[in-house]
Structures are given as structure tokens and as C-alpha cells.
Design a protein around this motif. Structure first.
Motif, short mmCIF file in Angstrom:
data_model
loop_
_atom_site.label_atom_id
_atom_site.label_comp_id
_atom_site.label_asym_id
_atom_site.label_seq_id
_atom_site.Cartn_x
_atom_site.Cartn_y
_atom_site.Cartn_z
N PHE A 23 0.83 -1.20 0.00
CA PHE A 23 0.00 0.00 0.00
C PHE A 23 0.87 1.26 0.00
O PHE A 23 0.59 2.22 -0.73
N GLY A 24 1.93 1.26 0.81
CA GLY A 24 2.86 2.39 0.81
C GLY A 24 3.51 2.58 -0.55
O GLY A 24 3.70 3.71 -1.01
N GLY A 25 3.84 1.46 -1.21
CA GLY A 25 4.41 1.56 -2.55
C GLY A 25 3.43 2.14 -3.55
O GLY A 25 3.81 2.95 -4.42
N PHE A 26 2.15 1.77 -3.45
CA PHE A 26 1.14 2.32 -4.34
C PHE A 26 0.98 3.82 -4.13
O PHE A 26 0.83 4.58 -5.10
N VAL A 27 0.96 4.26 -2.87
CA VAL A 27 0.83 5.69 -2.58
C VAL A 27 2.04 6.45 -3.13
O VAL A 27 1.91 7.53 -3.73
N LEU A 28 3.23 5.88 -2.95
CA LEU A 28 4.45 6.51 -3.46
C LEU A 28 4.40 6.62 -4.98
O LEU A 28 4.74 7.67 -5.56
N ALA A 29 3.94 5.56 -5.64
CA ALA A 29 3.84 5.58 -7.10
C ALA A 29 2.83 6.61 -7.58
O ALA A 29 3.05 7.31 -8.58
N ALA A 30 1.72 6.73 -6.85
CA ALA A 30 0.71 7.73 -7.23
C ALA A 30 1.26 9.15 -7.08
O ALA A 30 0.97 10.02 -7.91
N PRO A 224 5.26 7.74 3.10
CA PRO A 224 4.53 8.32 1.96
C PRO A 224 3.04 8.44 2.21
O PRO A 224 2.40 9.39 1.73
N ILE A 225 2.46 7.48 2.96
CA ILE A 225 1.02 7.54 3.22
C ILE A 225 0.67 8.83 3.95
O ILE A 225 -0.29 9.53 3.60
N VAL A 226 1.44 9.17 4.97
CA VAL A 226 1.15 10.36 5.79
C VAL A 226 1.54 11.65 5.07
O VAL A 226 0.75 12.59 4.98
N LEU A 227 2.76 11.70 4.52
CA LEU A 227 3.25 12.94 3.93
C LEU A 227 2.47 13.35 2.68
O LEU A 227 2.10 14.51 2.52
N LEU A 228 2.21 12.40 1.80
CA LEU A 228 1.59 12.76 0.53
C LEU A 228 0.10 13.05 0.67
O LEU A 228 -0.47 13.76 -0.17
N THR A 229 -0.54 12.52 1.71
CA THR A 229 -1.95 12.84 1.93
C THR A 229 -2.12 14.10 2.78
O THR A 229 -2.99 14.93 2.51
N SER A 230 -1.29 14.24 3.80
CA SER A 230 -1.43 15.41 4.69
C SER A 230 -1.05 16.71 3.98
O SER A 230 -1.56 17.78 4.33
N THR A 231 -0.15 16.65 2.99
CA THR A 231 0.23 17.85 2.25
C THR A 231 -0.74 18.16 1.12
O THR A 231 -0.62 19.21 0.47
N GLY A 232 -1.68 17.26 0.85
CA GLY A 232 -2.66 17.50 -0.19
C GLY A 232 -2.18 17.14 -1.59
O GLY A 232 -2.90 17.38 -2.57
N ILE A 233 -0.98 16.57 -1.70
CA ILE A 233 -0.51 16.16 -3.03
C ILE A 233 -1.41 15.07 -3.60
O ILE A 233 -1.72 15.05 -4.79
N LEU A 234 -1.84 14.16 -2.73
CA LEU A 234 -2.82 13.14 -3.12
C LEU A 234 -4.13 13.42 -2.40
O LEU A 234 -4.15 13.61 -1.19
N ASP A 238 -7.68 10.33 -5.23
CA ASP A 238 -6.47 9.61 -5.64
C ASP A 238 -6.29 8.33 -4.83
O ASP A 238 -5.93 7.27 -5.37
N ILE A 239 -6.55 8.41 -3.52
CA ILE A 239 -6.40 7.23 -2.67
C ILE A 239 -7.44 6.17 -3.03
O ILE A 239 -7.14 4.97 -3.05
N ARG A 240 -8.65 6.61 -3.34
CA ARG A 240 -9.68 5.64 -3.73
C ARG A 240 -9.35 4.97 -5.06
O ARG A 240 -9.83 3.87 -5.33
N GLY A 241 -8.52 5.60 -5.87
CA GLY A 241 -8.19 5.06 -7.19
C GLY A 241 -6.98 4.15 -7.21
O GLY A 241 -6.55 3.74 -8.29
N LEU A 242 -6.42 3.81 -6.05
CA LEU A 242 -5.25 2.94 -6.01
C LEU A 242 -5.63 1.50 -6.38
O LEU A 242 -6.81 1.14 -6.42
#
Length: 360
Positions: A23-30, A224-234, A238-242
Motif C-alpha cells: 500500500f505504501g508503494g502504491f501511494v508513493l507511485a501515485a 509516503p502515506i502520511v506525507l503525501l496525503t497530509s500535504t494534499g498532493i494526493l 487519488d487514494i480511492r483510485g489505487l
């Protein structure tokens, strides 16, 4: 009590550390896709190798290989086909170089999954099965790279040389000017690019050095799960589309492996097979080639679900060797258009025949 026990088993499967790792890898890739980092890496590598055919082919394969170690090989292939579209037009769609480049993308995207623990589901299924042994056999992110990366790189370079021989092209310079729209279609802000780049470096760095700092790889996946979602980049969209289907495939593989071994089914099957004449190395080769054969006609995840528990039961004392041979065999199955998504995608361009895939 029995109901609680069954619920605990389900939780252990769906909340398995490898599920969080994927899951972390998917978030990083997104995140990489959102800011165009994956395209920048691919185009940057192509521009550095030069415009001669052999260099373009090598750069294409290296970019496809490197990206598919950390993101979906399907997404990698789609992106590389888009990035290389101007180059393919310069060579001509009917040229041998175009065929060589298309085959190089597919092969390298398939082999890249062999080199990383999150590269493909069979790797995770194998590691999860080995952890269940008594005593457990623990393979870290770095351990897997040390095992899987050398044969993957060697195979890629061998096929690069083979493609140059099978699909030769006159030695001429090709312009590698990729349109900016292909590199950064959404024009991300600079801070987004910096956050994603820093997150990528930190996550992979901590994954590779887990044996030094003892932070579990699953825990590192929360960076990546915390940083990319909390900063609004994803966003939530986007998360629902993983690729949750892949997560359930891995979870299903872990569950199936647990059931096959805990019920004694694997012991019963192995007892019916004449295995006493095979050495551990012979068994590893046999299981690897059986996996290659099956994976060309069915999902490599499904093939691994069936064969990994059997391999571990057959190879008492040599479980790691034979189980990893199965996982490597699953990533080596690429003889037919239906064998893997990258094969299907390059075949769908209409420039390849089935025989082109089979002989490579």
C-alpha cells in the motif's frame, strides 16, 4: 472461541505487514505520477544515453526496469509507450528498431518486478510464506534486492544484446526531444515535486537500511502515506483510485498459503509425488520452470499461490532456495501476449506478432 480465532486469522491476513508495504508503494507511485517524477526519471535517462539505437534501447529498458521495481509494470509500460511515441515515429512503425524498443519495454517491465520486494505480488506471497515457518525465515527489503536484482539485471542485459541481434537497425542518431506535455502533463508546483522526491528518497533509503535501524519496512511505508496525503498532493479521490485489487490478490495468496499448509493439504500432495530422486537444486529448477509454464497461461499471482506452499513443503531444510525460485520463475513468464499486462499492451500496438514475444 472458534469464531474469534477465525476473525483473528482474517485480521492477520488483511493487516499483514506486506499488505501495508504494498500500500505504501502504491501511494508513493501515485505521488510520483501526480508530479511527473516518474516521467522525468525516464526521460532523463533516455537523454543521457544518446540517440544511437543501441543506446536508446538500453536506456528504454533501464528506465522501464528501474520504474517497475517500485510502481506497477502496467503503469510503467503505459508511461514508456507515451514517452517513446516520438522516437518510434522517427524510426517508423514498421522498422525493426520499433519492434526492438517495444519488446524491450515489455521485457524490462516484467523483469523489474523480480528485483524488488514490492515489484510484484509473488515476491510478497513468498516472503509471507517463509515467515510462517518454524523458525521463521525473515527476508528484508534489502535481502530481496540482493537475491533478485542480479539475475534480473543479467537477464535484462542478455535480452538487450539479443534484441540488437534479432532487430538490427542502421546506426544513426535519433532526436530524443520528448514534448513537455509528456513529461509534466499537469504542471505540478515546485514544492510538490520536492516533497515527492524527498519522500521517495527517504522511504527507499529506510527500506534498504531496515537491518541497521530496526524500523519495520511496513512502518516505513507510512511515510509516503502520511506525507503525501497530509500535504494534499494526493486527494481522497487519488487514494480511492489505487490498485486495491492487487492488495486483495496478495492477501488472498497469503490466506491460501496458510490454509494449504495448516490443513495438511500440501503434505498430502507432496507425499504423492516421487521427489526422492531430486536434489535441492534440481527441485528449485523444476519448480521454477513449472511456475514459468503455468504463469504464461494464468496469473503469476495465482500460480505462486498454488506452488509456493508446495515448494516449501517439498524442500524441507531448503525452503528459502526453492520458494524464491518459484517467485523468480513467476516474473520470468513472458512468452505470450496474455502472459502479462506489459506484453498485452505492446502487442496491442499492432506492430508485434506472437512469435516476436515467444522467441525473445
Amino acid at each position: 472461541a472458534q469464531a474469534c480465532s477465525r476473525w483473528e486469522q482474517h485480521v492477520l491476513v488483511l493487516g499483514h505487514p506486506l499488505i501495508w508495504l504494498f500500500f505504501g508503494g502504491f501511494v508513493l507511485a501515485a505521488g510520483m505520477e501526480r508530479c511527473g517524477l516518474d516521467r522525468r526519471l525516464a526521460v532523463g535517462m533516455l537523454r543521457r544515453v544518446g540517440g544511437r539505437y543501441k543506446n536508446v534501447l538500453l536506456g528504454t529498458m533501464m528506465a522501464s526496469f528501474g520504474l517497475s521495481m517500485f510502481i506497477s509494470n502496467t503503469a510503467t509500460t503505459a508511461m514508456m509507450l507515451a514517452v517513446l511515441a516520438p522516437v518510434l515515429l522517427q524510426y517508423g512503425t514498421a522498422s525493426k528498431a520499433a519492434k526492438g524498443l517495444l519488446l524491450g519495454i515489455a521485457v524490462a517491465a516484467n523483469l523489474g518486478g523480480m528485483g524488488s520486494l514490492i515489484g510484484t505480488p509473488p515476491n510478497a506471497i513468498t516472503v509471507a510464506a517463509l515467515v510462517k515457518l518454524d523458525p521463521p525465515k525473515i527476508i528484508t527489503f534489502l535481502d530481496w534486492m540482493m537475491i533478485g536484482l542480479p539475475p534480473a539485471m543479467a537477464s535484462m542485459l542478455l535480452i538487450w544484446a539479443m534484441l540488437l541481434w534479432l532487430y538490427p537497425e542502421p546506426d544513426r542518431e535519433i532526436q530524443l526531444d520528448v514534448p513537455d506535455s509528456e513529461i509534466e502533463p499537469s504542471k505540478p508546483a515546485t514544492w510538490q515535486f520536492l516533497v515527492v522526491s524527498g519522500t521517495l528518497l527517504a522511504t527507499i533509503g529506510l527500506w534498504l537500511t531496515s537491518s541497521w535501524h530496526d524500523i519495520p519496512t511496513a512502518a516505513v511505508s507510512f511515510i509516503p502515506i502520511v506525507l503525501l496525503t497530509s500535504t494534499g498532493i494526493l486527494s481522497a479521490k487519488d487514494i480511492r483510485g489505487l490498485n486495491y485489487d492487487v492488495l486483495f490478490l496478495v492477501a488472498g495468496g497469503i490466506a491460501l498459503g496458510n490454509v494449504v499448509t495448516s490443513t495438511g493439504l500440501s503434505d498430502w500432495i507432496v507425499a504423492k509425488l516421487p521427489m526422492e530422486f531430486l536434489s535441492p537444486v534440481g527441485l528449485a529448477f523444476l519448480m521454477a520452470y513449472v511456475t514459468v509454464l503455468l504463469s504464461n497461461f494464468m496469473s503469476n499471482t495465482a500460480a505462486s499461490n498454488i506452488l509456493v506452499p508446495l515448494a516449501i513443503t517439498m524442500a524441507a531444510g531448503y525452503e528459502v532456495t526453492v520458494a524464491i525460485a518459484v517467485a523468480i520463475g513467476a516474473s520470468s513468464a513472458m512468452c505470450l501476449p496474455v502472459a502479462t499486462p506489459p506484453n498485452a499492451m505492446v502487442y496491442a500496438t499492432g506492430q508485434l506478432k506472437t512469435w516476436d514475444l515467444v522467441r525473445v
